[in-house]
Design a protein around this motif. Structure first.
Motif, PDB file in Angstrom:
ATOM      1  N   PHE A   6       0.817  -1.195   0.000  1.00  0.00           N
ATOM      2  CA  PHE A   6       0.000   0.000   0.000  1.00  0.00           C
ATOM      3  C   PHE A   6       0.859   1.255   0.000  1.00  0.00           C
ATOM      4  N   VAL A   7       2.154   1.092   0.309  1.00  0.00           N
ATOM      5  CA  VAL A   7       3.032   2.258   0.341  1.00  0.00           C
ATOM      6  C   VAL A   7       3.045   2.989  -0.987  1.00  0.00           C
ATOM      7  N   ARG A   8       2.642   2.355  -2.082  1.00  0.00           N
ATOM      8  CA  ARG A   8       2.642   3.038  -3.365  1.00  0.00           C
ATOM      9  C   ARG A   8       1.653   4.202  -3.368  1.00  0.00           C
ATOM     10  N   ILE A   9       0.585   4.092  -2.564  1.00  0.00           N
ATOM     11  CA  ILE A   9      -0.391   5.167  -2.551  1.00  0.00           C
ATOM     12  C   ILE A   9      -0.336   5.957  -1.245  1.00  0.00           C
ATOM     13  N   ALA A  10       0.185   5.340  -0.204  1.00  0.00           N
ATOM     14  CA  ALA A  10       0.319   6.061   1.063  1.00  0.00           C
ATOM     15  C   ALA A  10       1.695   5.768   1.611  1.00  0.00           C
ATOM     16  N   PRO A  11       2.696   6.641   1.435  1.00  0.00           N
ATOM     17  CA  PRO A  11       4.076   6.387   1.831  1.00  0.00           C
ATOM     18  C   PRO A  11       4.157   5.803   3.222  1.00  0.00           C
ATOM     19  N   VAL A  12       4.941   4.747   3.381  1.00  0.00           N
ATOM     20  CA  VAL A  12       5.097   4.174   4.688  1.00  0.00           C
ATOM     21  C   VAL A  12       6.511   3.707   4.917  1.00  0.00           C
ATOM     22  N   LYS A  65      11.920  -0.240  -6.204  1.00  0.00           N
ATOM     23  CA  LYS A  65      10.664  -0.281  -6.958  1.00  0.00           C
ATOM     24  C   LYS A  65       9.558   0.439  -6.195  1.00  0.00           C
ATOM     25  N   ASP A  66       9.306  -0.011  -4.989  1.00  0.00           N
ATOM     26  CA  ASP A  66       8.289   0.612  -4.141  1.00  0.00           C
ATOM     27  C   ASP A  66       8.972   1.526  -3.124  1.00  0.00           C
ATOM     28  N   SER A  67       8.259   2.567  -2.725  1.00  0.00           N
ATOM     29  CA  SER A  67       8.801   3.474  -1.721  1.00  0.00           C
ATOM     30  C   SER A  67       7.644   4.111  -0.971  1.00  0.00           C
ATOM     31  N   GLY A  68       7.967   4.703   0.161  1.00  0.00           N
ATOM     32  CA  GLY A  68       6.930   5.361   0.939  1.00  0.00           C
ATOM     33  C   GLY A  68       7.507   6.006   2.172  1.00  0.00           C
ATOM     34  N   GLN A 179      23.629  17.827  24.176  1.00  0.00           N
ATOM     35  CA  GLN A 179      24.968  17.421  24.598  1.00  0.00           C
ATOM     36  C   GLN A 179      24.915  15.987  25.104  1.00  0.00           C
ATOM     37  N   PRO A 180      25.544  15.066  24.402  1.00  0.00           N
ATOM     38  CA  PRO A 180      26.267  15.299  23.160  1.00  0.00           C
ATOM     39  C   PRO A 180      25.314  15.549  21.998  1.00  0.00           C
ATOM     40  N   PRO A 181      25.794  16.166  20.913  1.00  0.00           N
ATOM     41  CA  PRO A 181      24.939  16.364  19.743  1.00  0.00           C
ATOM     42  C   PRO A 181      24.397  15.022  19.235  1.00  0.00           C
ATOM     43  N   MET A 182      23.168  15.054  18.697  1.00  0.00           N
ATOM     44  CA  MET A 182      22.523  13.848  18.197  1.00  0.00           C
ATOM     45  C   MET A 182      22.139  14.023  16.736  1.00  0.00           C
ATOM     46  N   PRO A 183      22.195  12.943  15.954  1.00  0.00           N
ATOM     47  CA  PRO A 183      21.785  13.039  14.552  1.00  0.00           C
ATOM     48  C   PRO A 183      20.308  13.426  14.443  1.00  0.00           C
ATOM     49  N   SER A 184      20.002  14.240  13.435  1.00  0.00           N
ATOM     50  CA  SER A 184      18.605  14.568  13.171  1.00  0.00           C
ATOM     51  C   SER A 184      18.169  14.169  11.756  1.00  0.00           C
ATOM     52  N   ARG A 185      19.110  13.921  10.864  1.00  0.00           N
ATOM     53  CA  ARG A 185      18.782  13.356   9.560  1.00  0.00           C
ATOM     54  C   ARG A 185      19.841  12.327   9.203  1.00  0.00           C
ATOM     55  N   VAL A 186      19.403  11.093   8.994  1.00  0.00           N
ATOM     56  CA  VAL A 186      20.309   9.973   8.728  1.00  0.00           C
ATOM     57  C   VAL A 186      19.822   9.257   7.475  1.00  0.00           C
ATOM     58  N   PHE A 187      20.666   9.168   6.456  1.00  0.00           N
ATOM     59  CA  PHE A 187      20.343   8.470   5.217  1.00  0.00           C
ATOM     60  C   PHE A 187      21.257   7.257   5.102  1.00  0.00           C
ATOM     61  N   ALA A 188      20.671   6.075   4.940  1.00  0.00           N
ATOM     62  CA  ALA A 188      21.441   4.847   4.774  1.00  0.00           C
ATOM     63  C   ALA A 188      21.082   4.218   3.428  1.00  0.00           C
ATOM     64  N   GLU A 189      22.084   3.749   2.719  1.00  0.00           N
ATOM     65  CA  GLU A 189      21.842   3.203   1.386  1.00  0.00           C
ATOM     66  C   GLU A 189      22.737   1.996   1.125  1.00  0.00           C
ATOM     67  N   LYS A 190      22.131   0.972   0.571  1.00  0.00           N
ATOM     68  CA  LYS A 190      22.837  -0.207   0.062  1.00  0.00           C
ATOM     69  C   LYS A 190      22.042  -0.645  -1.151  1.00  0.00           C
ATOM     70  N   ALA A 191      22.482  -0.198  -2.310  1.00  0.00           N
ATOM     71  CA  ALA A 191      21.697  -0.349  -3.539  1.00  0.00           C
ATOM     72  C   ALA A 191      21.136  -1.768  -3.685  1.00  0.00           C
ATOM     73  N   PRO A 192      19.808  -1.833  -4.004  1.00  0.00           N
ATOM     74  CA  PRO A 192      18.888  -0.755  -4.358  1.00  0.00           C
ATOM     75  C   PRO A 192      18.111  -0.193  -3.165  1.00  0.00           C
ATOM     76  N   TYR A 193      18.495  -0.544  -1.937  1.00  0.00           N
ATOM     77  CA  TYR A 193      17.717  -0.178  -0.760  1.00  0.00           C
ATOM     78  C   TYR A 193      18.156   1.175  -0.197  1.00  0.00           C
TER      79      TYR A 193
END
Length: 206
Positions: A6-12, A65-68, A179-193
């Motif tokens: 269903f993620v094709r119509i409602a990102p999940v 292929k699918d994303s959400g 303190q300590p600083p914490m990540p707020s945006r983290v992108f992980a990739e291992k093609a195709p994921y």
């Protein structure tokens, strides 16, 4: 593929929300030196045993292929976890829970699904590869245990990229107000994921 498509119509599933006190980072990456690697070792000592926390934000995921995407609440309670994603349009919730005894995924048509661990359960039911064990450390800005890692740093001396276990983890923003600083945006990739987390809030402790 099961009804989870269903993620094709409602990102999940993984995130992209901007944190209020986050610092946007230029794509500057420097190899580790004695200073930055020493600071990272201190960070890993300070946070390495931190296993009671709650992360709130958004999650987006793609398998090529699918994303959400959807809102995410990730509660870590020692070895146990509760990973809940809420679809923005349908309002449906998908909850992944478990621990050393195995994992359970609720929210799919046909009832709960169970597996020996979170990663294999997600792969068999949804067709996605999400490195849950490593991600538990990566979201804290730490190298995962048990595997060699290449790490680069930004001008702020915080991790900019970690390459480990075939995954490339980019730290796009840090919340420097903490303190300590914490990540707020983290992108992980291992093609195709691809897995993207945008963290709105951290809560530590039981």
């Amino acid at each position: 593929m099961h009804s989870f498509r269903f993620v094709r119509i409602a990102p999940v599933f993984i995130l992209c929300l901007l944190a209020a006190c986050a610092t946007t980072r230029a794509p500057v990456r420097q190899p580790g030196d004695a200073l930055t690697l020493g600071l990272q070792e201190q960070r890993e000592k300070a946070l390495g045993d931190t296993d009671h926390w709650t992360l709130e934000g958004r999650l987006s995921v793609s398998n090529g292929k699918d994303s959400g995407s959807g809102s995410l609440t990730w509660r870590q309670d020692g070895a146990r976890y509760e990973f809940t994603v809420r679809a923005p349009v349908t309002g449906r919730s998908f909850r992944l829970t478990g621990g050393p005894e195995g994992a359970e995924l609720d929210g799919l048509d046909g009832g709960p699904r169970r597996g020996p661990d979170a990663e294999s359960l997600m792969a068999s039911t949804v067709g996605w590869q999400i490195p849950m064990v490593e991600l538990k450390r990566w979201v804290l800005g730490l190298r995962a245990e048990g595997g060699a890692a290449d790490i680069a740093f930004g001008a702020d001396r915080l991790p900019s990229r970690i390459v480990q276990d075939g995954w490339t983890v980019d730290y796009k923003q840090w919340d420097a107000a903490r303190q300590p600083p914490m990540p707020s945006r983290v992108f992980a990739e291992k093609a195709p994921y691809k897995v993207r987390l945008s963290i709105e809030d951290w809560t530590f402790g039981r």
